[in-house]
Design an enzyme around this catalytic site. Structure first.
Site: not given
Ligand code: ZN
Length: 187
Positions: A61-62
């Site tokens: 996600e990051d």
């Protein structure tokens, strides 16, 4: 054991230039480490795939991490947990929040454990080292949203659920007191 430590090293490299959004700019890796630590110590989780996925839970996600990197190094089971707890960043923020609430009951047991740990760690962060620029209202909204997600995570792990409820009750009071305190600042 080896797999879990390798996951920690992999996550540390991937998050190496990232900091949490709090005033102290804490290294990002502190967060996945805290989540995995909560699962192992409070939740009694010993499954290495779940602990590895807890350490890796924010890499897709990051960071630039590709799903194939995770499956090649840590296997498809770990990858599936990480994908289950990763938001689809193509969706607008409000929709992502609603999706998390609606899908929580349908997550695998491993993904539910990771979500529980993640929520506990994030509520703690908001109380002790709130993200810079988050006014109390936004802090309170995070707590309320977490409570909604939590409803779908019940009957997974008693110790983690009890800790969630404790942290929620205590933390929400702190946040509400900040809302009423005209001198509270968090820039
Ligand atoms: Zn997280």
């Amino acid at each position: 054991m080896k797999k879990v430590l390798e996951s920690a090293c992999f996550a540390a490299k991937k998050h190496t230039n990232q900091r949490r959004k709090n005033a102290g700019n804490t290294p990002y890796i502190n967060h996945p480490l805290e989540v995995a630590h909560l699962l192992a110590t409070v939740g009694g989780v010993t499954d290495e795939d779940i602990l590895s996925a807890a350490l890796l839970h924010d890499t897709i996600e990051d960071t630039e991490t590709l799903p194939g990197e995770i499956s090649a190094r840590f296997g498809d089971v770990v990858l599936s947990y990480v994908l289950e707890v990763s938001d689809d960043k193509m969706l607008p923020k409000a929709e992502r929040k609603r999706f998390q609430v609606e899908h929580a009951p349908f997550l695998s047991n491993g993904a539910k454990l990771i979500k529980l740990g993640d929520r506990i760690a994030n509520m703690r962060s908001i109380v002790h080292e709130p993200p810079a620029g988050w006014p109390p209202l936004r802090q309170a909204e995070y707590f309320k949203w977490s409570q909604m997600v939590f409803q779908g995570l019940r009957n997974t792990n008693e110790a983690l659920e009890n800790l969630f409820e404790e942290e929620f009750v205590q933390g929400y009071q702190v946040v509400l007191a900040r809302e009423k305190d005209p001198d509270y600042t968090n820039n």
